[in-house]
Motif scaffolding. Structure first.
Motif, PDB file in Angstrom:
ATOM      1  N   LYS A  27       0.864  -1.183   0.000  1.00  0.00           N
ATOM      2  CA  LYS A  27       0.000   0.000   0.000  1.00  0.00           C
ATOM      3  C   LYS A  27       0.897   1.229   0.000  1.00  0.00           C
ATOM      4  O   LYS A  27       1.929   1.271   0.685  1.00  0.00           O
ATOM      5  CB  LYS A  27      -0.871   0.050   1.267  1.00  0.00           C
ATOM      6  CG  LYS A  27      -2.163  -0.726   1.214  1.00  0.00           C
ATOM      7  CD  LYS A  27      -2.995  -0.481  -0.003  1.00  0.00           C
ATOM      8  CE  LYS A  27      -4.185   0.400   0.181  1.00  0.00           C
ATOM      9  NZ  LYS A  27      -4.996   0.556  -1.030  1.00  0.00           N
ATOM     10  N   THR A  33      -3.037   9.985   7.125  1.00  0.00           N
ATOM     11  CA  THR A  33      -4.181  10.312   8.001  1.00  0.00           C
ATOM     12  C   THR A  33      -5.335   9.325   7.825  1.00  0.00           C
ATOM     13  O   THR A  33      -6.110   9.099   8.743  1.00  0.00           O
ATOM     14  CB  THR A  33      -4.709  11.742   7.741  1.00  0.00           C
ATOM     15  OG1 THR A  33      -5.116  11.836   6.374  1.00  0.00           O
ATOM     16  CG2 THR A  33      -3.662  12.795   8.044  1.00  0.00           C
ATOM     17  N   LEU A  52       5.914   7.749   0.133  1.00  0.00           N
ATOM     18  CA  LEU A  52       6.316   8.639  -0.969  1.00  0.00           C
ATOM     19  C   LEU A  52       7.130   9.833  -0.467  1.00  0.00           C
ATOM     20  O   LEU A  52       7.501  10.705  -1.255  1.00  0.00           O
ATOM     21  CB  LEU A  52       5.064   9.150  -1.710  1.00  0.00           C
ATOM     22  CG  LEU A  52       4.115   8.082  -2.272  1.00  0.00           C
ATOM     23  CD1 LEU A  52       2.958   8.745  -3.027  1.00  0.00           C
ATOM     24  CD2 LEU A  52       4.868   7.126  -3.209  1.00  0.00           C
ATOM     25  N   LEU A  77      -2.931  19.504   1.781  1.00  0.00           N
ATOM     26  CA  LEU A  77      -4.140  20.312   1.541  1.00  0.00           C
ATOM     27  C   LEU A  77      -3.897  21.753   1.983  1.00  0.00           C
ATOM     28  O   LEU A  77      -4.304  22.702   1.318  1.00  0.00           O
ATOM     29  CB  LEU A  77      -5.332  19.710   2.281  1.00  0.00           C
ATOM     30  CG  LEU A  77      -5.689  18.257   1.930  1.00  0.00           C
ATOM     31  CD1 LEU A  77      -6.975  17.845   2.633  1.00  0.00           C
ATOM     32  CD2 LEU A  77      -5.812  18.042   0.427  1.00  0.00           C
ATOM     33  N   VAL A 105      -5.081  18.525  10.444  1.00  0.00           N
ATOM     34  CA  VAL A 105      -5.271  17.461   9.437  1.00  0.00           C
ATOM     35  C   VAL A 105      -4.785  17.957   8.072  1.00  0.00           C
ATOM     36  O   VAL A 105      -4.079  17.245   7.347  1.00  0.00           O
ATOM     37  CB  VAL A 105      -6.746  17.014   9.370  1.00  0.00           C
ATOM     38  CG1 VAL A 105      -6.981  16.076   8.193  1.00  0.00           C
ATOM     39  CG2 VAL A 105      -7.163  16.340  10.667  1.00  0.00           C
ATOM     40  N   ALA A 109      -2.507  15.851   5.586  1.00  0.00           N
ATOM     41  CA  ALA A 109      -3.193  15.127   4.501  1.00  0.00           C
ATOM     42  C   ALA A 109      -2.759  15.664   3.137  1.00  0.00           C
ATOM     43  O   ALA A 109      -2.555  16.863   2.963  1.00  0.00           O
ATOM     44  CB  ALA A 109      -4.700  15.283   4.661  1.00  0.00           C
ATOM     45  N   GLY A 112      -3.244  13.759  -3.186  1.00  0.00           N
ATOM     46  CA  GLY A 112      -3.281  12.409  -3.768  1.00  0.00           C
ATOM     47  C   GLY A 112      -3.974  11.428  -2.838  1.00  0.00           C
ATOM     48  O   GLY A 112      -4.785  10.602  -3.272  1.00  0.00           O
ATOM     49  N   GLY A 113      -3.677  11.524  -1.550  1.00  0.00           N
ATOM     50  CA  GLY A 113      -4.307  10.627  -0.578  1.00  0.00           C
ATOM     51  C   GLY A 113      -5.801  10.868  -0.488  1.00  0.00           C
ATOM     52  O   GLY A 113      -6.600   9.922  -0.382  1.00  0.00           O
ATOM     53  N   ASN A 114      -6.197  12.126  -0.547  1.00  0.00           N
ATOM     54  CA  ASN A 114      -7.620  12.433  -0.469  1.00  0.00           C
ATOM     55  C   ASN A 114      -8.372  11.841  -1.664  1.00  0.00           C
ATOM     56  O   ASN A 114      -9.465  11.270  -1.508  1.00  0.00           O
ATOM     57  CB  ASN A 114      -7.826  13.954  -0.399  1.00  0.00           C
ATOM     58  CG  ASN A 114      -9.279  14.319  -0.178  1.00  0.00           C
ATOM     59  OD1 ASN A 114     -10.044  14.335  -1.124  1.00  0.00           O
ATOM     60  ND2 ASN A 114      -9.665  14.581   1.064  1.00  0.00           N
ATOM     61  N   ASP A 117      -8.137   7.730  -1.396  1.00  0.00           N
ATOM     62  CA  ASP A 117      -8.872   6.972  -0.369  1.00  0.00           C
ATOM     63  C   ASP A 117     -10.346   6.836  -0.761  1.00  0.00           C
ATOM     64  O   ASP A 117     -11.040   5.946  -0.299  1.00  0.00           O
ATOM     65  CB  ASP A 117      -8.639   7.513   1.052  1.00  0.00           C
ATOM     66  CG  ASP A 117      -9.313   8.837   1.366  1.00  0.00           C
ATOM     67  OD1 ASP A 117     -10.337   9.162   0.755  1.00  0.00           O
ATOM     68  OD2 ASP A 117      -8.816   9.548   2.261  1.00  0.00           O
ATOM     69  N   ALA A 121     -17.408  10.740   1.855  1.00  0.00           N
ATOM     70  CA  ALA A 121     -17.662  12.021   2.535  1.00  0.00           C
ATOM     71  C   ALA A 121     -16.434  12.925   2.473  1.00  0.00           C
ATOM     72  O   ALA A 121     -15.961  13.427   3.485  1.00  0.00           O
ATOM     73  CB  ALA A 121     -18.077  11.769   3.981  1.00  0.00           C
ATOM     74  N   ASP A 123     -14.439  16.330   0.410  1.00  0.00           N
ATOM     75  CA  ASP A 123     -14.771  17.579  -0.289  1.00  0.00           C
ATOM     76  C   ASP A 123     -14.067  17.765  -1.636  1.00  0.00           C
ATOM     77  O   ASP A 123     -14.711  18.119  -2.625  1.00  0.00           O
ATOM     78  CB  ASP A 123     -14.447  18.774   0.626  1.00  0.00           C
ATOM     79  CG  ASP A 123     -15.270  18.758   1.899  1.00  0.00           C
ATOM     80  OD1 ASP A 123     -16.479  19.051   1.821  1.00  0.00           O
ATOM     81  OD2 ASP A 123     -14.721  18.431   2.968  1.00  0.00           O
ATOM     82  N   VAL A 160      -7.586   3.312  -9.842  1.00  0.00           N
ATOM     83  CA  VAL A 160      -6.124   3.203  -9.692  1.00  0.00           C
ATOM     84  C   VAL A 160      -5.769   1.736  -9.417  1.00  0.00           C
ATOM     85  O   VAL A 160      -6.234   1.156  -8.433  1.00  0.00           O
ATOM     86  CB  VAL A 160      -5.617   4.093  -8.530  1.00  0.00           C
ATOM     87  CG1 VAL A 160      -4.092   4.030  -8.433  1.00  0.00           C
ATOM     88  CG2 VAL A 160      -6.096   5.537  -8.693  1.00  0.00           C
ATOM     89  N   GLU A 164      -0.201   1.075  -9.721  1.00  0.00           N
ATOM     90  CA  GLU A 164      -0.158   2.452 -10.220  1.00  0.00           C
ATOM     91  C   GLU A 164       0.009   3.467  -9.090  1.00  0.00           C
ATOM     92  O   GLU A 164      -0.497   3.279  -7.979  1.00  0.00           O
ATOM     93  CB  GLU A 164      -1.458   2.786 -10.963  1.00  0.00           C
ATOM     94  CG  GLU A 164      -1.497   2.263 -12.382  1.00  0.00           C
ATOM     95  CD  GLU A 164      -2.775   2.680 -13.115  1.00  0.00           C
ATOM     96  OE1 GLU A 164      -2.687   3.057 -14.273  1.00  0.00           O
ATOM     97  OE2 GLU A 164      -3.855   2.593 -12.501  1.00  0.00           O
ATOM     98  N   LEU A 166      -0.641   7.671  -8.400  1.00  0.00           N
ATOM     99  CA  LEU A 166      -1.167   8.939  -8.898  1.00  0.00           C
ATOM    100  C   LEU A 166      -0.014   9.938  -8.781  1.00  0.00           C
ATOM    101  O   LEU A 166       0.542  10.114  -7.687  1.00  0.00           O
ATOM    102  CB  LEU A 166      -2.372   9.360  -8.047  1.00  0.00           C
ATOM    103  CG  LEU A 166      -3.196  10.557  -8.509  1.00  0.00           C
ATOM    104  CD1 LEU A 166      -4.598  10.500  -7.916  1.00  0.00           C
ATOM    105  CD2 LEU A 166      -2.543  11.877  -8.169  1.00  0.00           C
ATOM    106  N   PRO A 194     -18.375  16.446   5.324  1.00  0.00           N
ATOM    107  CA  PRO A 194     -19.678  16.998   4.894  1.00  0.00           C
ATOM    108  C   PRO A 194     -20.840  16.008   5.001  1.00  0.00           C
ATOM    109  O   PRO A 194     -20.656  14.810   4.800  1.00  0.00           O
ATOM    110  CB  PRO A 194     -19.426  17.336   3.425  1.00  0.00           C
ATOM    111  CG  PRO A 194     -18.313  16.432   3.002  1.00  0.00           C
ATOM    112  CD  PRO A 194     -17.444  16.211   4.211  1.00  0.00           C
TER     113      PRO A 194
END
Ligand SMILES: Cc1cc2nc3c(=O)[nH]c(=O)nc-3n(C[C@H](O)[C@H](O)[C@H](O)COP(=O)(O)OP(=O)(O)OC[C@H]3O[C@@H](n4cnc5c(N)ncnc54)[C@H](O)[C@@H]3O)c2cc1C
Length: 288
Positions: A27, A33, A52, A77, A105, A109, A112-114, A117, A121, A123, A160, A164, A166, A194
């Motif tokens: 992985k 996070t 990474l 972010l 956070v 964070a 790419g991770g956002n 994953d 929920a 944004d 993905v 691979e 991103l 959200p």
């Protein structure tokens, strides 16, 4: 937590070799996070984590000759939210990122991770989909580009492949006469994910009629929701309250919302109606 081997490759090639060799057993680790939570809950049990962090250049933010903004997968972010280039060229994205979780956070964070994953929920996926962003995926087998609209295919599932990475998020700059908005609606704390998030982008022609419209609703189903036929009907028409109301009604009727702690399906359906209308109005005000 089970014993997990840990590698910190210093190049993309080295990381791709590991992913190709270990397949399902490996992985990727970005900000950690999300993955830290699923590992501690035993929901994932890889034998290798490929960090990474040591690969230079993955946290770059740059603009290319056609004006598209490139964000590396390890861009935090918070970093993107504060980057002058993002604030100037894509203020709606900077504002969307500023509304994610809390500052701690966001410092950790990554973009790419956002995206990878694929939590329903989240944004950024809805906003990036509305902006027409694409991601670059690379592996030992080659490189391909995928629209963010096609990236997430279900709960925590993306296109993905296991081998691979991103490696780039490419966001076109909005042409003149375009307005964009992201409205996040929370039902619990201010730092929560959200209950729903609506991203809207509209462009007007010189006569004041709609020449482009995009509405993507996040956090209401397993993946961000958009209805191209509903949006196409707006093109060439004035974006008056009746037209905006019709889009809100169509989205509320066609989305099959989930129920969770942040709201029941029925409540979400009502909120889709309200927030699609508000997001389109906000984008229209900016476009005018
Ligand atoms: C308290 C809290 C509140 C939060 N609130 C919000 C919120 O309001 N809105 C919101 O959108 N999000 C929210 N989040 C989620 C947060 O944004 C994500 O956890 C984060 O973006 C994941 O990024 P990461 O770098 O930590 O990813 P990681 O945990 O390192 O990785 C996530 C997944 O992506 C994979 N991955 C990572 N990078 C790549 C890559 N380059 N190529 C291929 N696969 C990759 C990993 O293997 C893993 O499966 C919240 C999180 C917390 C902890």
């Amino acid at each position: 937590m089970p014993d997990i081997d840990w590698r910190e490759p210093s190049s993309i090639d080295e990381a791709l070799d590991l992913l190709a060799r270990y397949g399902e057993e490996a992985k990727v680790l970005a900000g950690g996070t999300w993955i830290a939570l699923v590992l501690s809950q035993g929901l994932l049990a890889p034998s290798l984590l490929v960090s990474l962090h040591r690969i230079a250049g993955l946290n770059n933010i740059a603009i290319d000759r056609d004006g598209s903004v490139h964000l590396g997968p390890m861009v935090r972010l918070r970093q993107a939210e504060l980057a002058p280039l993002v604030r100037e060229r894509l203020p709606v994205l900077a504002a969307t990122l500023a509304d994610v979780a809390n500052v701690r956070v966001r410092h950790q964070a990554t973009l790419g991770g956002n995206l990878c994953d694929a939590d329903y929920a989240s944004d950024p996926p809805a906003m990036l989909a509305a902006l027409g962003a694409v991601v670059e995926l690379t592996s030992r087998r080659g490189t391909r580009r995928v629209s963010v609209r096609d990236l997430i295919v279900g709960h925590y599932a993306t296109v993905v492949a296991v081998d691979e990475l991103l490696v780039d998020v490419v966001v076109p700059t909005l042409p003149g006469g375009t307005g964009a908005s992201y409205l996040k609606f929370r039902t619990r704390s201010h730092e929560d994910r959200p209950c729903l998030g609506v991203a809207a982008v509209v462009r007007l022609d010189p006569a004041g009629r709609c020449s482009h419209a995009e509405v993507v609703v996040g956090a209401v189903a397993d993946r961000p929701q958009r209805f191209p036929d509903v949006l196409a009907a707006l093109v060439g028409e004035p974006l008056d309250p009746a037209a905006i109301g019709a889009v809100a009604e169509a989205y509320a009727a066609r989305i099959d919302p989930i129920s969770d702690l942040r709201g029941s399906a029925e409540y979400r359906r009502q909120m889709v109606r309200v927030f699609v209308r508000r997001a389109l109005r906000a984008a229209l005000v900016e476009a005018s």
